[in-house]
Each structure stands twice: as structure tokens, then as C-alpha cells.
Design an enzyme around this catalytic site. Structure first.
Site, short mmCIF file in Angstrom:
data_model
loop_
_atom_site.label_atom_id
_atom_site.label_comp_id
_atom_site.label_asym_id
_atom_site.label_seq_id
_atom_site.Cartn_x
_atom_site.Cartn_y
_atom_site.Cartn_z
N PHE A 167 53.57 18.63 60.99
CA PHE A 167 54.28 17.50 60.39
C PHE A 167 55.69 17.40 60.98
CE2 PHE A 167 51.44 19.18 57.13
CZ PHE A 167 50.84 18.05 56.59
N ASP A 168 56.13 16.17 61.24
CA ASP A 168 57.54 15.92 61.43
C ASP A 168 58.22 16.04 60.06
OD1 ASP A 168 59.98 15.10 62.59
OD2 ASP A 168 59.56 13.01 62.09
#
Length: 311
Positions: A167-168
Site C-alpha cells: 500500500f501507498d
């Protein structure tokens, strides 16, 4: 007792995200849906090749107890096809799922109409689609959603018993509060803003509910292992352009949420693709198109159309 999906991680996915229908889709775009329907019906016994999100779906479904074993009637993951395909073409989707041993039983086929409105009654916690408008509508409705890049690389087969998701941070797991500061004032303003607020948790981004659901799924997998049952594992990574001193607020936010990630990569603006190639996720979520495009040659990737930079 009525059937319910309340106790499951519900993933809704379009047929093009699960299977590679790009050849058929080109026919649809150049002709009409009836020609597309004929081709799909002619190929109904021909399994479609795996698509970008196939590995993620297959591994998530592997968290369920195998058929015939104890607790087989208590699945913890439900995958539902949510597709703009017509019902006839849906025959091939279900046949393909059966061919690959994917226990997918539910599907919604809307023949060109937007299917996102069915996410609410499904109580979906993730929606993956190649259709940008549907993804945006889902995000606006509060459902974690990403536009799958059909040309992205397929997942590595190096970790068959482990679901890997990257995930960013800002505008994905976290709100885009800090990104707005960066857009207005540049890097120095961003670093100062985050350093001064290191102890103040960031607001939730659109994918916090999914990360929470995955943590519950991880706990279920650990419980299965303690009972002596084979179980999948989950490994998560935060892959962000942040660097010190802005790293601290991200870590403390996750601590405040009581959510753990296994790896955290603070890259300070470096391209993410090469690092993701080493992590080998089954899927990567980012709000900025340039990061998603940079990742796509290496790993399955999706665009989260949220926040000031991604919307």
C-alpha cells in the site's frame, strides 16, 4: 437462518480484473456487445487466461477451510463477480473460475450499466475493476476500490502460501492532509508539517478499512495454524515516498490504529517499481498514476483515484 456475508472479507471484482479478456474487449470496443456476447459464448468451454488480480483472489480464497474438512461451512473470504458483462458472457466467467478451482458462487452482471451500486448490499470491503468511473463511484460511496491496469505484470509464483499486498500511504491508507501541504508548499513545508505533528495520528484514508479487515483475516489464519490446519499467511508493506522525519507520523498513526504492517519502505521520492519487484506483492495500491505506471511492469498494480494527487 438467513444467508449473510457479515462475517467475511467480501471482495468484489470485475471479470476483466480477474481474467484476461483484453482480446474480447477490443472486439466489444470496436463493434457492439452482441458480437462480444457471441465470441464469449463460442468460447464458453475455453478457460480465460488469468488476469492481473487473479493471484490475489486465488490466495485470499485459500484462507477458507477446504471443502469436506471441519469448518468448511464457515468461509472467511467471499469473492463476488461484479461486472459490466452481460449474463451470457457471465457463463464463461463462472466456467473459467471453476476450471481454476476458484470457489466463486455469486455474481452480478449488468450488461454495460454501472454495477458499483451493488457494493453496498454486498457489504464489499474491496472493489477491483478496470473501469475508472466505477472505481471513482465506489470510492465516493466509501468502498476501498482501485482501477486495475490490465497491462500490469502478473504476480510472482514465489510465495504460494503467502498473500502479499503493498500500500501507498497518503491518500490510500491515510488521508491526503499531508499531500495537500506538499502540493501547496513543497517538500520543506511537508517535512516541517509532518515533523511538528509526528504524535498526531493522520486521519483515515480510503483503504484503512481493508487493512483492518486483512489484519482480522491474518488472525484467522494464525488461529487455523494453531488448530493444526494448513493456513495461508499474509504479509503487508507500506511503500511510500515519505522519508525521515516524515516517517514517524506514518508509523505512529498505524500504532494508534493498532494495525501492524510487516515492511515499511520510506523511499524519499525514489521510483517504487524496483523495490516492489523485490517485495513481489500480489497487488499494489497507489493514488498517483505515475507510481502505478512505474510499478506495473514489475507487479500487479491498481490506481486509487482519491485525494488531491490521485483524484
Amino acid at each position: 437462518m438467513p444467508v449473510t456475508l457479515d462475517d467475511r472479507l467480501v471482495v468484489a471484482i470485475s471479470s476483466r480484473a480477474l481474467f484476461d479478456f483484453e482480446e474480447e474487449n477490443r472486439l466489444f470496443e470496436s463493434s457492439d456487445d452482441r458480437a462480444y456476447m457471441r465470441v464469449q459464448l463460442d468460447r464458453v468451454e475455453q478457460p480465460a487466461p488469468p488476469g492481473v488480480a487473479f493471484s490475489l483472489v486465488r490466495k485470499l480464497l485459500a484462507f477458507n477451510p477446504p471443502a469436506g474438512q471441519e469448518f468448511a461451512d464457515r468461509p472467511v473470504v467471499e469473492v463476488v463477480i461484479l461486472s459490466r458483462n452481460d449474463p451470457v458472457s457471465g457463463l464463461r466467467v463462472f466456467r473459467s473460475a471453476k476450471h481454476y478451482g476458484l470457489p466463486i458462487e455469486r455474481g452480478v452482471f449488468t450488461r454495460g450499466a454501472s454495477p458499483w451500486r451493488y457494493l453496498k448490499p454486498l457489504k464489499a470491503q474491496l472493489f477491483l475493476s478496470t473501469h475508472e468511473a466505477d472505481v471513482r463511484s465506489a470510492l465516493e460511496a466509501g468502498v476501498p476500490a482501485a482501477r486495475v491496469l490490465p497491462h500490469a505484470a502478473r504476480a510472482s509464483g514465489a510465495h504460494p502460501d503467502e498473500v502479499r499486498i503493498a500500500f501507498d500511504g497518503d491518500a490510500v491508507l491515510f488521508s491526503d492532509e499531508a499531500e495537500q501541504v506538499f502540493q501547496r508548499g513543497g517538500l520543506q513545508a511537508f517535512q516541517t508539517h509532518e515533523r511538528d505533528r509526528a504524535a498526531t495520528p493522520l486521519a483515515a484514508g480510503p483503504f484503512k478499512p481493508l487493512l483492518q479487515a486483512l489484519q482480522r483475516l491474518q488472525s484467522a489464519g494464525a488461529a487455523a495454524q494453531r488448530d493444526g490446519r494448513p493456513a495461508m499467511r499474509l504479509r503487508t508493506a507500506l511503500v511510500t515516498a515519505r522519508s525521515a522525519p516524515a516517517h514517524e507520523r506514518a508509523i505512529r498513526t498505524l500504532m494508534d490504529w493498532r494495525i501492524e504492517v510487516d515492511e515499511a519502505l520510506f523511499l524519499g521520492g525514489l521510483d517504487k517499481g524496483a523495490f516492489l519487484a523485490e517485495f513481489e506483492p500480489d497487488f499494489f495500491f497507489d493514488d498517483q498514476t505515475r507510481h502505478v505506471e512505474n510499478a506495473a511492469p514489475h507487479v500487479p498494480a491498481g490506481h486509487v483515484a482519491a485525494g488531491i494527487a490521485g483524484g
